[in-house]
Design a protein around this motif. Structure first.
Motif: not given
Length: 109
Positions: A4-5, A7-9, A11, A13, A106-109
């Motif tokens: 998960w860490e 994936f969070e890197k 960014d 948008r 907008q951020k994709v997540g």
């Protein structure tokens, strides 16, 4: 496996294409895109999407892109983000886009 860490890197948008034109100096057929990412500003990208899109169809279209890669020089052009897409059956790219209009950046997540 990806964590998960990890994936969070990445960014990812949303942005709106302001301009699209043929990239004459690219080795493979490509467009030069100018994309508005709202608070993140304007970024440029080179995209091999000529099989499914004409430049005039791209202007005003919302896309999803990775915005935290370092700039990549392609011929005389610096690509500042990676526009995301899905490969079709013959390996041509179909752009990913939000299902409904959203604000640029907008951020994709």
């Amino acid at each position: 496996m990806l964590t998960w860490e990890d994936f969070e890197k990445v960014d990812m948008r949303t942005g709106t294409i302001l301009e699209a034109k043929m990239f004459e100096k690219a080795k493979k057929p490509s467009y030069q895109l100018v994309i508005d990412f709202g608070p993140l500003g304007i970024k440029r990208s080179s995209a091999q999407i000529t099989k499914h899109y004409l430049p005039e169809e791209l202007t005003g279209r919302q896309v999803v892109a990775v915005v935290n890669f370092p700039p990549k020089q392609i011929a005389n052009f610096f690509s500042e983000c990676l526009v995301l897409g899905v490969y079709d059956e013959v390996n041509d790219v179909i752009l990913l886009a939000p299902g409904k209009p959203v604000s640029n950046g907008q951020k994709v997540g």
